[in-house]
Scaffold this motif. Sequence first.
Motif, PDB file in Angstrom:
ATOM      1  N   SER A   1      -4.936   3.294  -1.609  1.00  0.00           N
ATOM      2  CA  SER A   1      -5.009   1.894  -1.175  1.00  0.00           C
ATOM      3  C   SER A   1      -4.458   1.651   0.227  1.00  0.00           C
ATOM      4  CB  SER A   1      -4.278   0.993  -2.174  1.00  0.00           C
ATOM      5  OG  SER A   1      -2.903   1.304  -2.232  1.00  0.00           O
ATOM      6  N   LYS A   2      -3.902   2.654   0.865  1.00  0.00           N
ATOM      7  CA  LYS A   2      -3.367   2.455   2.218  1.00  0.00           C
ATOM      8  C   LYS A   2      -4.439   1.992   3.182  1.00  0.00           C
ATOM      9  CE  LYS A   2       0.586   5.605   2.099  1.00  0.00           C
ATOM     10  NZ  LYS A   2       1.135   6.911   2.554  1.00  0.00           N
ATOM     11  N   ARG A   3      -5.675   2.360   2.952  1.00  0.00           N
ATOM     12  CA  ARG A   3      -6.767   1.964   3.850  1.00  0.00           C
ATOM     13  C   ARG A   3      -6.954   0.449   3.900  1.00  0.00           C
ATOM     14  NH1 ARG A   3     -11.572   4.967   1.031  1.00  0.00           N
ATOM     15  NH2 ARG A   3      -9.829   6.334   0.502  1.00  0.00           N
ATOM     16  N   PHE A   4      -6.569  -0.251   2.822  1.00  0.00           N
ATOM     17  CA  PHE A   4      -6.746  -1.699   2.772  1.00  0.00           C
ATOM     18  C   PHE A   4      -5.595  -2.450   3.421  1.00  0.00           C
ATOM     19  CE2 PHE A   4      -8.772   0.125  -1.031  1.00  0.00           C
ATOM     20  CZ  PHE A   4     -10.073  -0.266  -0.806  1.00  0.00           C
ATOM     21  N   ARG A   5      -4.524  -1.741   3.792  1.00  0.00           N
ATOM     22  CA  ARG A   5      -3.331  -2.402   4.335  1.00  0.00           C
ATOM     23  C   ARG A   5      -3.103  -2.055   5.791  1.00  0.00           C
ATOM     24  NH1 ARG A   5      -1.533  -0.012  -0.417  1.00  0.00           N
ATOM     25  NH2 ARG A   5       0.030   1.268   0.636  1.00  0.00           N
ATOM     26  N   LYS A   6      -4.103  -1.504   6.450  1.00  0.00           N
ATOM     27  CA  LYS A   6      -3.959  -1.151   7.871  1.00  0.00           C
ATOM     28  C   LYS A   6      -4.077  -2.403   8.744  1.00  0.00           C
ATOM     29  CE  LYS A   6      -5.718   3.558   7.368  1.00  0.00           C
ATOM     30  NZ  LYS A   6      -6.776   4.531   7.753  1.00  0.00           N
TER      31      LYS A   6
END
Length: 212
Positions: free
Chosen positions: A207-212
Amino acid sequence: MRTLGLFLSGAAFMTLSYPVAAQDAAEDAAEPVCELHVYPTIEGQAQNIGLFGPGLINSAINSDKNISNAEYMREALSPRFQVDAFKTIDVAASVGMPEGTEVIYQTPIADRDITTKVKTRLSDSTEACYAELIVTQNLYQKKMIYGRSLNNRFIFKDFRGGKEKTKMVKGRGGNGISEFPPKTVEDRPAADADLRQAFLANFDEYSKRFRK
């Protein structure tokens, strides 16, 4: 407009009118509802890879162990386990959904052709602010060199903006574990905690991709 009644001298009664404050109007207005529908998986797989690497020889040597570990995986990392793990974090914020999003946990769908290929909604919800998070894999691996790990795959589908079909954002996470599989019944709580920590770490990795 709002009205305010005032008693004046001589028992007279006056009604005053004044505009509703903008803040009050905003509070009265219906806020849009956002939904995130989460689909856990019933899958549980295990793969022990020895000196001969993955292949027929390895499968023959480790088939019994793979079956028993996979059975325990399906039990230990059950849909209820996945839901309970997600409830310990803000799963909606993790995939970029707005504050106040309602998280709705759905019954798992066994057909992988549906969970991994269908680009339309899996529920009958008609909310405009709508998204889906699907768990598609729980895989335990043990390798001679790298040791033990839990691997998970996830799919996020965002239908906001009136989309009837949407792209599937697929990804995975993999982290090491040390307590699974348990050697005794007494070891099971530690093994379960180990799996939960790895499962959430895998989701965070995805899910890190959604919090960039």
